[in-house]
Design a protein around this motif. Sequence first.
Motif, short mmCIF file in Angstrom:
data_model
loop_
_atom_site.label_atom_id
_atom_site.label_comp_id
_atom_site.label_asym_id
_atom_site.label_seq_id
_atom_site.Cartn_x
_atom_site.Cartn_y
_atom_site.Cartn_z
N GLU A 155 0.83 -1.20 0.00
CA GLU A 155 0.00 0.00 0.00
C GLU A 155 0.87 1.25 0.00
N ASN A 156 0.23 2.34 -0.39
CA ASN A 156 0.90 3.64 -0.45
C ASN A 156 0.66 4.37 0.87
N TYR A 157 1.24 3.84 1.92
CA TYR A 157 1.05 4.37 3.27
C TYR A 157 2.41 4.73 3.85
N PRO A 158 2.63 6.00 4.19
CA PRO A 158 3.95 6.41 4.65
C PRO A 158 4.28 6.03 6.08
N GLY A 159 3.24 5.73 6.87
CA GLY A 159 3.44 5.53 8.29
C GLY A 159 3.06 6.79 9.03
N GLY A 160 2.57 6.60 10.26
CA GLY A 160 2.12 7.75 11.02
C GLY A 160 2.91 7.90 12.30
N PRO A 161 2.77 9.04 12.98
CA PRO A 161 3.43 9.20 14.28
C PRO A 161 2.88 8.21 15.27
N LEU A 162 3.70 7.68 16.13
CA LEU A 162 3.31 6.64 17.07
C LEU A 162 2.75 7.32 18.31
N LEU A 163 1.42 7.53 18.31
CA LEU A 163 0.79 8.37 19.31
C LEU A 163 -0.18 7.63 20.21
N VAL A 164 -0.35 8.13 21.41
CA VAL A 164 -1.42 7.74 22.30
C VAL A 164 -2.04 9.02 22.83
N ALA A 165 -3.29 8.92 23.28
CA ALA A 165 -3.94 10.11 23.82
C ALA A 165 -4.92 9.70 24.89
N GLY A 166 -5.32 10.65 25.75
CA GLY A 166 -6.26 10.32 26.80
C GLY A 166 -7.13 11.49 27.15
#
Length: 274
Positions: A261-272
Amino acid sequence: MAAMCALTVSARSGLHVPGGMVFHMASSAAKDGALASRNAPHVIKLAMAGDGAVQIPVETDPDRTEADDAMDRVRAHVPEDIFDYFDTFLYVSKASHGPLAQHMYIFHKDDQGDIAFEQRFAVSTGRERHEKYFTTTPAGLFELDPNRFERHHYSRTWHARMPWAMFLNASIRGRMTGIALHSADVHVAQLGRRASGGCVRLPPRKAAELFRRFQAEERGFVPTFAYDEAAHRTSRTGDVVRDADGRPALYYGYKVLVVIENYPGGPLLVAGLA
């Protein structure tokens, strides 16, 4: 220390991240007041009443890796009803830039039947431009063609060697594709960027290693991918031919599934949510 930023969520427009990134979220998580984000870029669907906005603190997750990101992509794309037929998954990002771009991630089934990360290395996919033809690497799910594993292959189109060629088991408009995984051969210096005529070039040692490994260890019965009449090609979404009882029609091939796939990758995030 993990980096922090703030997300703004509104009922009308969803969730916005500084820099224009967006995320996925299940509405049930919002009700519980907790957010477990996927990697960007996605869209969060947050169940909210009215037009108010919520500030959500976000930080990088030190325990997540690019391999986790790639693993999530495999899980998201492979239909559950065919997952069990494969033992090895090759994930390829054909994006030009990004943390996953121009890399292959290899996963195998563990003792519990889940997928476990094995290794990653740089590859080269298609240049994505008009030349003799449009030099694109197709995106989707692909099996390997058991009848087209060629130790020595020569491309008449590009007048180039393709050692350790493992062709995709897919057709378009009645012809088998010429796209293969193969050794980069004399183009090793180009690994890590778009450089091929459409094939996925591998480091020479990895190409030889996988070629031999698949032939020795990965043979077995796998589903026959259906032909997509509308697109005039083999299905790239995992749709399979089924028998009269609705079960996948099987053939003897390789228990290896390629996900491109043409997916660059995303920032490795968590949130709350507070």
